[in-house]
Design a protein around this motif. Structure first.
Motif, PDB file in Angstrom:
ATOM      1  N   GLY A 129       0.789  -1.142  -0.025  1.00  0.00           N
ATOM      2  CA  GLY A 129      -0.036  -0.020   0.105  1.00  0.00           C
ATOM      3  C   GLY A 129       0.937   1.369  -0.047  1.00  0.00           C
ATOM      4  N   VAL A 130       1.800   1.080   1.065  1.00  0.00           N
ATOM      5  CA  VAL A 130       2.483   2.456   1.108  1.00  0.00           C
ATOM      6  C   VAL A 130       3.497   2.575   0.072  1.00  0.00           C
ATOM      7  N   LEU A 131       4.421   1.748  -0.311  1.00  0.00           N
ATOM      8  CA  LEU A 131       5.446   1.831  -1.133  1.00  0.00           C
ATOM      9  C   LEU A 131       5.085   2.168  -2.602  1.00  0.00           C
ATOM     10  N   PRO A 132       3.934   1.660  -3.133  1.00  0.00           N
ATOM     11  CA  PRO A 132       3.611   2.285  -4.597  1.00  0.00           C
ATOM     12  C   PRO A 132       3.340   3.725  -4.541  1.00  0.00           C
ATOM     13  N   ILE A 133       2.729   4.033  -3.384  1.00  0.00           N
ATOM     14  CA  ILE A 133       2.349   5.411  -3.218  1.00  0.00           C
ATOM     15  C   ILE A 133       3.493   6.407  -3.467  1.00  0.00           C
ATOM     16  N   LEU A 134       4.618   5.715  -2.414  1.00  0.00           N
ATOM     17  CA  LEU A 134       5.889   6.568  -2.402  1.00  0.00           C
ATOM     18  C   LEU A 134       6.381   6.649  -3.794  1.00  0.00           C
ATOM     19  N   PHE A 135       6.650   5.420  -4.359  1.00  0.00           N
ATOM     20  CA  PHE A 135       7.315   5.392  -5.764  1.00  0.00           C
ATOM     21  C   PHE A 135       6.256   6.315  -6.698  1.00  0.00           C
ATOM     22  N   GLY A 136       5.074   6.262  -6.701  1.00  0.00           N
ATOM     23  CA  GLY A 136       4.241   7.205  -7.677  1.00  0.00           C
ATOM     24  C   GLY A 136       4.444   8.765  -7.250  1.00  0.00           C
ATOM     25  N   LEU A 137       4.513   9.100  -6.055  1.00  0.00           N
ATOM     26  CA  LEU A 137       4.908  10.555  -5.614  1.00  0.00           C
ATOM     27  C   LEU A 137       6.299  10.966  -6.224  1.00  0.00           C
ATOM     28  N   ASP A 138       7.021   9.930  -6.392  1.00  0.00           N
ATOM     29  CA  ASP A 138       8.655  10.071  -6.726  1.00  0.00           C
ATOM     30  C   ASP A 138       8.611  10.110  -8.082  1.00  0.00           C
ATOM     31  N   LYS A 139       7.770   9.892  -8.693  1.00  0.00           N
ATOM     32  CA  LYS A 139       7.611  10.186 -10.244  1.00  0.00           C
ATOM     33  C   LYS A 139       7.738  11.886 -10.654  1.00  0.00           C
ATOM     34  N   PHE A 140       6.863  12.636  -9.441  1.00  0.00           N
ATOM     35  CA  PHE A 140       6.943  13.985  -9.556  1.00  0.00           C
ATOM     36  C   PHE A 140       8.168  14.461  -8.952  1.00  0.00           C
ATOM     37  N   ALA A 141       8.680  13.953  -8.016  1.00  0.00           N
ATOM     38  CA  ALA A 141       9.706  14.671  -6.925  1.00  0.00           C
ATOM     39  C   ALA A 141      11.081  14.208  -7.428  1.00  0.00           C
ATOM     40  N   ASN A 142      11.254  13.195  -8.080  1.00  0.00           N
ATOM     41  CA  ASN A 142      12.637  12.722  -8.760  1.00  0.00           C
ATOM     42  C   ASN A 142      13.567  12.572  -7.626  1.00  0.00           C
ATOM     43  N   ILE A 143      13.287  12.071  -6.324  1.00  0.00           N
ATOM     44  CA  ILE A 143      14.317  11.898  -5.432  1.00  0.00           C
ATOM     45  C   ILE A 143      15.174  10.777  -5.387  1.00  0.00           C
ATOM     46  N   LEU A 144      14.358   9.486  -5.740  1.00  0.00           N
ATOM     47  CA  LEU A 144      15.029   8.271  -5.819  1.00  0.00           C
ATOM     48  C   LEU A 144      15.854   8.436  -7.017  1.00  0.00           C
ATOM     49  N   THR A 145      15.617   8.893  -8.213  1.00  0.00           N
ATOM     50  CA  THR A 145      16.383   8.846  -9.256  1.00  0.00           C
ATOM     51  C   THR A 145      16.105  10.076 -10.017  1.00  0.00           C
ATOM     52  N   VAL A 187      -4.726  -0.930  -2.515  1.00  0.00           N
ATOM     53  CA  VAL A 187      -4.337  -2.311  -1.635  1.00  0.00           C
ATOM     54  C   VAL A 187      -4.845  -1.819  -0.248  1.00  0.00           C
ATOM     55  N   LEU A 188      -4.621  -0.634   0.251  1.00  0.00           N
ATOM     56  CA  LEU A 188      -4.909  -0.351   1.745  1.00  0.00           C
ATOM     57  C   LEU A 188      -6.282  -0.301   1.996  1.00  0.00           C
ATOM     58  N   VAL A 189      -7.061   0.334   0.944  1.00  0.00           N
ATOM     59  CA  VAL A 189      -8.616   0.315   1.148  1.00  0.00           C
ATOM     60  C   VAL A 189      -9.559  -1.110   0.759  1.00  0.00           C
ATOM     61  N   PHE A 190      -8.976  -1.727  -0.346  1.00  0.00           N
ATOM     62  CA  PHE A 190      -9.637  -2.729  -0.853  1.00  0.00           C
ATOM     63  C   PHE A 190      -8.368  -4.023  -1.409  1.00  0.00           C
ATOM     64  N   PRO A 191      -7.880  -4.607  -0.420  1.00  0.00           N
ATOM     65  CA  PRO A 191      -7.066  -5.463  -0.793  1.00  0.00           C
ATOM     66  C   PRO A 191      -7.145  -6.360  -1.766  1.00  0.00           C
ATOM     67  N   ARG A 192      -8.341  -7.075  -1.731  1.00  0.00           N
ATOM     68  CA  ARG A 192      -8.601  -7.901  -2.471  1.00  0.00           C
ATOM     69  C   ARG A 192      -8.703  -7.507  -4.096  1.00  0.00           C
ATOM     70  N   LEU A 193      -8.884  -6.236  -4.293  1.00  0.00           N
ATOM     71  CA  LEU A 193      -8.705  -5.692  -5.567  1.00  0.00           C
ATOM     72  C   LEU A 193      -7.347  -5.178  -5.847  1.00  0.00           C
TER      73      LEU A 193
END
Length: 144
Positions: free
Chosen positions: A30-46, A83-89
């Motif tokens: 739940g958390v990691l895809p959100i962080l990766f998604g945010l980084d597509k805008f912030a470019n901190i990881l790469t 994932v956080l709200v509806f993990p089955r989906l």
């Protein structure tokens, strides 16, 4: 033949290892895809996410590679929230997304190590999918 279910059986408790695994995977996917998604805008990881985008997929998306990666970021944020709200989906959505990332990385070339890692993550997302069906309400019962 009649099947009877015992509704007096208590649900999972916080000490149930399967339940603990469910929540560890649910929080991680739940958390990691959100962080990766945010980084597509912030470019901190790469400093250049576009280098991971195969030309084939870049040609499918309107606009340039940067715009495509922003769209990827939005999809990753939505998948993490799912994932956080509806993990089955959300869990099978993340597994499918990781499958797409694997194909993309293999098309780019030179990122086989990352593709292999993502294959392991995809397997874990499929395990989360199974656990989400095993723990449908996602909350433990109180121990007596």
């Amino acid at each position: 033949m009649t099947v009877h279910t015992d509704r007096t059986q208590p649900g999972p408790t916080i000490t149930d290892p399967g339940y603990q695994a469910f929540w560890a995977l649910r929080l991680g996917f739940g958390v990691l895809p959100i962080l990766f998604g945010l980084d597509k805008f912030a470019n901190i990881l790469t400093d250049d996410w576009t280098r991971y985008l195969a030309g084939f997929f870049d040609n499918l998306v309107p606009g340039d590679a940067h715009t495509a990666m922003n769209l990827v970021g939005i999809i990753e944020i939505v998948a993490g929230i799912a994932v956080l709200v509806f993990p089955r989906l959300g869990a099978p959505l993340v597994a499918a997304w990781l499958g797409g990332i694997i194909v993309n990385l293999l098309l780019v070339g030179g990122y086989g190590d990352i593709a292999l890692r993502d294959f392991g993550l995809m397997a874990a997302a499929l395990v989360l999918t199974r656990l989400a069906w095993a723990y449908p309400n996602g909350l433990p019962t109180r121990q007596p």
